[in-house]
Enzyme design. Structure first.
Site, PDB file in Angstrom:
ATOM      1  N   ASP B  93      -1.421   0.096   3.473  1.00 35.57           N
ATOM      2  CA  ASP B  93      -1.150  -0.840   2.383  1.00 35.57           C
ATOM      3  C   ASP B  93       0.045  -0.326   1.597  1.00 35.57           C
ATOM      4  OD1 ASP B  93      -1.289  -2.952   0.681  1.00 35.57           O
ATOM      5  OD2 ASP B  93      -3.300  -2.517  -0.074  1.00 35.57           O
ATOM      6  N   ALA B  94       1.203  -0.909   1.850  1.00 34.91           N
ATOM      7  CA  ALA B  94       2.446  -0.420   1.262  1.00 34.91           C
ATOM      8  C   ALA B  94       3.218  -1.538   0.566  1.00 34.91           C
ATOM      9  CB  ALA B  94       3.318   0.207   2.346  1.00 34.91           C
ATOM     10  N   LYS B  95       2.961  -2.784   0.963  1.00 39.07           N
ATOM     11  CA  LYS B  95       3.584  -3.960   0.331  1.00 39.07           C
ATOM     12  C   LYS B  95       5.090  -3.806   0.207  1.00 39.07           C
ATOM     13  CE  LYS B  95      -0.652  -5.378  -2.108  1.00 39.07           C
ATOM     14  NZ  LYS B  95      -1.552  -4.244  -1.895  1.00 39.07           N
ATOM     15  N   ARG B  96       5.721  -3.323   1.254  1.00 36.42           N
ATOM     16  CA  ARG B  96       7.161  -3.133   1.247  1.00 36.42           C
ATOM     17  C   ARG B  96       7.881  -4.470   1.312  1.00 36.42           C
ATOM     18  NH1 ARG B  96       5.903   1.624  -0.564  1.00 36.42           N
ATOM     19  NH2 ARG B  96       6.012   3.380   0.876  1.00 36.42           N
TER      20      ARG B  96
END
Lengths: 270, 270
Positions: B93-96
Site C-alpha cells: 500500500d503505497a498510493k504512488r
C-alpha cells in the site's frame, strides 16, 4: 520561520527562481562514479555544490532513491544541503496521499526523518489527507494541481460543474485548505495558459512549476504567466536538463553552466 | 501466473476474503518487543504467522516503515510472507502517483526491491502515471477510486459531467486502462452503496475494500454490495482492529482470534 518566509528570503538573496531537481539514475552516471557504494550521494552532492550559486531551492525526487535502496543517501544529501547551503529550501518530491493516520506517518518521514522544508502531496483523497502535514509548523505542503505529463488531462481537465477539475483544486487550496499559509501548488510549465489561470485563482501562493527542460515547457511563457507582482512566487524546476547536461567526469561543471543559463533565461522575463 | 489468477487461487484455497493490513506503530507494541532493533519485523512476522490461516492476502502500508527508517524490515517481512505463506499475495500500500519516468522508479521499488504482488496507485495524474507498473507482467495495480476517509468526498464526489468523479475513474479503469487485466480498484467499505455502483461499472475486477474495523464500515452491507457471482472479487482489508486486538504479549493470538472472527463474519454474507 514560515516556509513562505524561507522562500521569499531565498528568492531575494539569490535573485533566482530556479529549483534544481535531483533525479539520480545510476545508469546515467559518469564512469568515475560507477560502482561506488555511495554513488548516488556523491553524484547529487557534486550537482548541488556546483549549481547552488544559481538556484533558490532543490527538489530531490524520492522515487529514484527508493528504487535503489538509497534512503540513507537521501538523508545525507538533505543534511549536506542544509549544512553547506543554508537558506536554500529542500522540497521533497514524494506526491504522497493517504488517510489521516497514514498521512501522519508520511509527514514524519518528510519532515522529521528527512528534514525537508516542504513536501509534494496529491489531493485526490481530500483535505484530511493533507491536514497532518500542516501540523508541522514552518514546513510547506505543495499540492498537485495541474501536472506537466500528458496523462495529466485524464482527470485534471474533466468538466467539474462547468470548470476543469484543476480549477476546483486550486480554489480548494486557496480558499479552504490554506488557513496557515503553508500551501503551494504544482502547475506544469507544459501549459503556460493554465499557469496563468491558476495564478489568477490563488493570488501570491507559491507555484512549483516542473516541465521546463526535458519536458519542453516554454520559459518565457511560463514566467510571464506565473510571476507575482514582485517578480517571484515560483519554484521553476529543471531536473534532467541540468543534472545530465554533461555525461563525463565534467558533469558537475556542465550542470553549473546549464543551471546558470536557465536562471538567466528565467530572469529575462521576470 | 497473472495477479488475477493468484488472487482467484488464494480465494478458492483459503475460503477467505480477508486482507490483513500491516500498519506497525512501535508505540503500540507490547512491552516484550519494545526497544528491540527489529521490533517492526518481529511484530509483523508474529501477526502474519498467526493470522495467515484466516487471510487470503496481506497489505503492508509502506508509510509506517518509512517513518521509522525500516525499509529493510519491510523487505524481510515480504520475503518472509512469500517463503512461509506461499500463495498469499502481498499488496504494497503505497498510493504512488507520478510522471512516467518517475513511475518507472516506483514500479521498480514495489516489484523488484520489495517483490510485492501488487501496489496501490493514485489516478490523479492519469494513465501515463499508471502504465509503467503494467510493464511488470504478473503484477497487480490497484487504483484509488472511492476512498474510505471523510475527505474522500472533497474531490471524488465532485459532479463531473453529471456523475461523481469516482465513477469516471472506475470507467477509465474498466474500459480504457485495463488492457492487460492487471488492474483493481480501491473502494471504501464506509460507503457500501458506492461499492455496489462501482461493482456494476467494473464487472469482475478485484476490489480492495478498506474501512471495516477501525474505520467503522458495515461488513454485511459491504460484502453484499461488492461480491462477484462467484462470491469473491474482494480483498476486504482490516488493519488496526486485527493487529492491535491485543495489547500485551498475547497480541499475536488476539490478532488470530480477530482475523478468524472477521473472516467468518465476511463469509456469512458471501
Amino acid at each position: 520561520m514560515s516556509f513562505i518566509d524561507t522562500l521569499n528570503a531565498a528568492w531575494t538573496r539569490t535573485q533566482s527562481l530556479l529549483c534544481v531537481g535531483l533525479d539520480p539514475e545510476p545508469s546515467k552516471f559518469p564512469g568515475a562514479l560507477k560502482n561506488r557504494p555511495d554513488a548516488i550521494f556523491d553524484f547529487c552532492r557534486a550537482i548541488v555544490d556546483a549549481t547552488a550559486p544559481y538556484a533558490s531551492s532543490f527538489k530531490p525526487q524520492i522515487a529514484y532513491f527508493a528504487a535503489n535502496r538509497a534512503e540513507d543517501q537521501l538523508e545525507q544529501l538533505i543534511a549536506h544541503i542544509h549544512e553547506q547551503h543554508p537558506g536554500l529550501p529542500v522540497i521533497l518530491d514524494a506526491k504522497r496521499g493517504d488517510i489521516g493516520s497514514t498521512a501522519e506517518q508520511y509527514a514524519r518521514e518528510a519532515f522529521e526523518r528527512y528534514d525537508a522544508d516542504a513536501v509534494t502531496v496529491n489531493p485526490y483523497m481530500g483535505f484530511d489527507s493533507i491536514e497532518p502535514y500542516l501540523a508541522h509548523e514552518g514546513r510547506g505542503v505543495i499540492v498537485l494541481c495541474r501536472t506537466s505529463n500528458p496523462g495529466g488531462s485524464d482527470l485534471q481537465f474533466l468538466n467539474t460543474d462547468g470548470r476543469p477539475l484543476y480549477h476546483v483544486v486550486a480554489r480548494l487550496a486557496a480558499e479552504k485548505w490554506n488557513a496557515n499559509g503553508q500551501l503551494g501548488l504544482v502547475v506544469g510549465a507544459t501549459f503556460p495558459r493554465e499557469v496563468e489561470v491558476v495564478r489568477g485563482i490563488v493570488g501570491d501562493m507559491p507555484l512549483l512549476i516542473p516541465g521546463i527542460g526535458a519536458q519542453g515547457g516554454d520559459v518565457e511563457a511560463t514566467v510571464r504567466a506565473g510571476r507575482t507582482e514582485g517578480g517571484a512566487g515560483m519554484l521553476i524546476n529543471s531536473s534532467r536538463a541540468i543534472i545530465y547536461a554533461g555525461k563525463d567526469d565534467d558533469f558537475a561543471a556542465a550542470a553549473a553552466v546549464a543551471a546558470k543559463k536557465t536562471r538567466d533565461n528565467i530572469n529575462l522575463y521576470r
